[in-house]
Design an enzyme around this catalytic site. Structure first.
Site, PDB file in Angstrom:
ATOM      1  N   CYS A   1       0.440   5.773  -0.200  1.00 34.20           N
ATOM      2  CA  CYS A   1      -0.269   6.862  -0.121  1.00 34.20           C
ATOM      3  C   CYS A   1      -0.061   7.755  -1.367  1.00 34.20           C
ATOM      4  O   CYS A   1       1.057   7.635  -2.176  1.00 34.20           O
ATOM      5  CB  CYS A   1       0.238   7.784   1.297  1.00 34.20           C
ATOM      6  SG  CYS A   1      -1.033   6.240   2.415  1.00 34.20           S
TER       7      CYS A   1
ATOM      8  N   ALA B   1      -3.298   3.207   1.898  1.00 35.74           N
ATOM      9  CA  ALA B   1      -3.517   3.313   3.999  1.00 35.74           C
ATOM     10  C   ALA B   1      -5.481   4.251   3.219  1.00 35.74           C
ATOM     11  O   ALA B   1      -4.967   5.106   2.948  1.00 35.74           O
ATOM     12  CB  ALA B   1      -2.686   4.250   4.699  1.00 35.74           C
TER      13      ALA B   1
ATOM     14  N   PRO C   1       0.588  -1.207   0.312  1.00 33.79           N
ATOM     15  CA  PRO C   1       0.091  -0.010  -0.300  1.00 33.79           C
ATOM     16  C   PRO C   1       1.429   1.099   0.231  1.00 33.79           C
ATOM     17  O   PRO C   1       2.006   1.692   1.081  1.00 33.79           O
ATOM     18  CB  PRO C   1      -0.789  -0.614   1.671  1.00 33.79           C
ATOM     19  CG  PRO C   1       0.139  -1.106   1.802  1.00 33.79           C
ATOM     20  CD  PRO C   1       0.969  -2.086   1.126  1.00 33.79           C
TER      21      PRO C   1
ATOM     22  N   TYR D   1       1.782   5.454  13.077  1.00 37.07           N
ATOM     23  CA  TYR D   1       0.374   6.103  13.263  1.00 37.07           C
ATOM     24  C   TYR D   1      -0.405   5.761  14.375  1.00 37.07           C
ATOM     25  O   TYR D   1       0.333   4.473  15.625  1.00 37.07           O
ATOM     26  CB  TYR D   1      -0.693   5.512  11.804  1.00 37.07           C
ATOM     27  CG  TYR D   1       0.307   5.900  10.457  1.00 37.07           C
ATOM     28  CD1 TYR D   1       0.054   7.213  10.659  1.00 37.07           C
ATOM     29  CD2 TYR D   1       0.718   5.192   9.647  1.00 37.07           C
ATOM     30  CE1 TYR D   1       0.538   8.226   9.717  1.00 37.07           C
ATOM     31  CE2 TYR D   1       1.059   5.843   8.661  1.00 37.07           C
ATOM     32  CZ  TYR D   1       1.645   6.799   8.839  1.00 37.07           C
ATOM     33  OH  TYR D   1       1.978   8.138   7.457  1.00 37.07           O
TER      34      TYR D   1
END
Length: 371
Positions: free
Chosen positions: A25, A57, A23, A183
């Protein structure tokens, strides 16, 4: 046949090979909704020949976005926009698609990287108040987050559940819970960010409690036949931070809860991190999780060459290779890896004539609906 191109399963999800698109961004959404950029970007990567594509994300709430332009799955509009993209991907590619669900915590309300990546303060027009385990900012010059109370924790769990149900309605074939890169869930795990004195802070067991509660909630909300796994940072690269021993303990707890795999990365919780970067620098952490826990592992981090990826799989250091920046640079990385290693990949018929002479057997017909 090279091991990198062996079929594999994450839970019940059948994959054509061991290559995953990590993944990444894009900072190109509008109010959390996928745009034409995502159609172009994900559509291109879906034709790469990889076995699995993990969508970037995807925030479970507006305040959980890293930046104002982050992808989200918290509204009907978000769901419809992502559904439009996924419908096109499924029409033209047999690739399995998962989504990474996350909440940025104290690293939310930030600029896109090409705008500097700095925090957008809560009193700025595009900013908002961030939340975290404790009122400790990511960097000393940033506005502190609000420490989450019990109601705030319950809301975040509920937001993950709602996003998981939206993903299920969209036919997404797997969910990766984002517990890495500094995060929110990683913030709970790391003593650098988590200074709580209640049942969610202090001991290792307490710091793992909320990430595990979120995993349990997502697992319960998502269809049982579709896999749920977690991405973790195996070390903070900071003394007295989160480390590989904690990662092993977390992975054992996840395994007991039906977690299908662990996607092993590192870092992100502190600007003080001192990362020792080199080819495959994170692979040893994936290898330890695989060896000591027995869960399928995805390895990532400066894995750029086909021979390097093949050796990782052949030497049983990880079960899958996760490619990020190298895939952005070369969206046909799996094609080129197959050519160099003597394997085949799925490819649409429209591209078959692109094969160089001598590689007439590189592409196989991409049959749909056979996973």
């Amino acid at each position: 046949m090279p091991h990198l191109f062996d079929p594999y399963r994450i839970g019940e999800l059948a994959l054509s090979n061991r290559i995953a698109i990590a993944p990444m961004c894009q900072y190109s959404a509008e109010q959390g909704s996928a745009t034409d950029w995502h159609m172009i970007h994900l559509g291109s990567l879906a034709l790469s020949g990889a076995g699995l594509m993990i969508v970037e994300a995807t925030a479970v709430s507006p305040e959980g976005r890293i930046s104002p332009a982050d992808l989200g799955l918290y509204s009907d509009a978000n769901e419809a926009a992502l559904g439009r993209v996924l419908d096109a991907v499924r029409r033209y590619s047999p690739i399995a698609v998962a989504v990474q669900l996350g909440h940025a915590g104290r690293k939310a309300s930030s600029q896109a990287p090409w705008d500097g990546g700095a925090q957008i303060r809560p009193d700025a027009p595009a900013g908002w108040q961030t939340v975290a385990p404790s009122a400790v900012p990511h960097a000393a010059d940033e506005a502190p987050p609000t420490a989450l109370d019990k109601a705030g924790l319950r809301k975040i769990r509920d937001d993950f559940v709602a996003a998981a149900r939206r993903a299920a309605r969209l036919g997404v074939e797997g969910i990766e819970v984002h517990g890495a890169h500094g995060y929110l869930l990683h913030q709970f795990l790391s003593p650098i960010a988590n200074h709580r004195t209640d049942e969610y802070g202090g001991s290792l067991e307490n710091r793992m409690r909320f990430p595990l509660e979120v995993f349990d909630a997502v697992r319960e909300a998502y269809p049982a036949e579709r896999p749920v796994w977690m991405r973790v940072s195996a070390t903070d690269w900071v003394p007295n931070g989160w480390d590989i021993d904690g990662t092993i303990a977390l992975s054992h707890a996840l395994k007991a809860r039906g977690c299908a795999a662990v996607h092993v990365s590192t870092g992100g919780v502190s600007p003080q991190q001192a990362i020792k970067i080199g080819p495959g620098y994170q692979v040893p952490y994936a290898q330890r999780v695989k060896a000591e826990v027995g869960l399928p592992t995805l390895a990532v981090g400066l894995i750029t060459e086909p021979e390097q990826a093949e050796a990782i799989i052949a030497n049983d250091e990880a079960d899958m290779i996760s490619i990020a920046r190298a895939m952005l640079y070369d969206p046909r990385w799996p094609w080129h890896a197959a050519a160099r290693l003597g394997a085949q990949v799925d490819a649409p018929k429209q591209y078959w004539r692109s094969q160089p002479r001598g590689l007439e057997k590189l592409f196989r017909d991409a049959h749909f609906g056979q996973r």
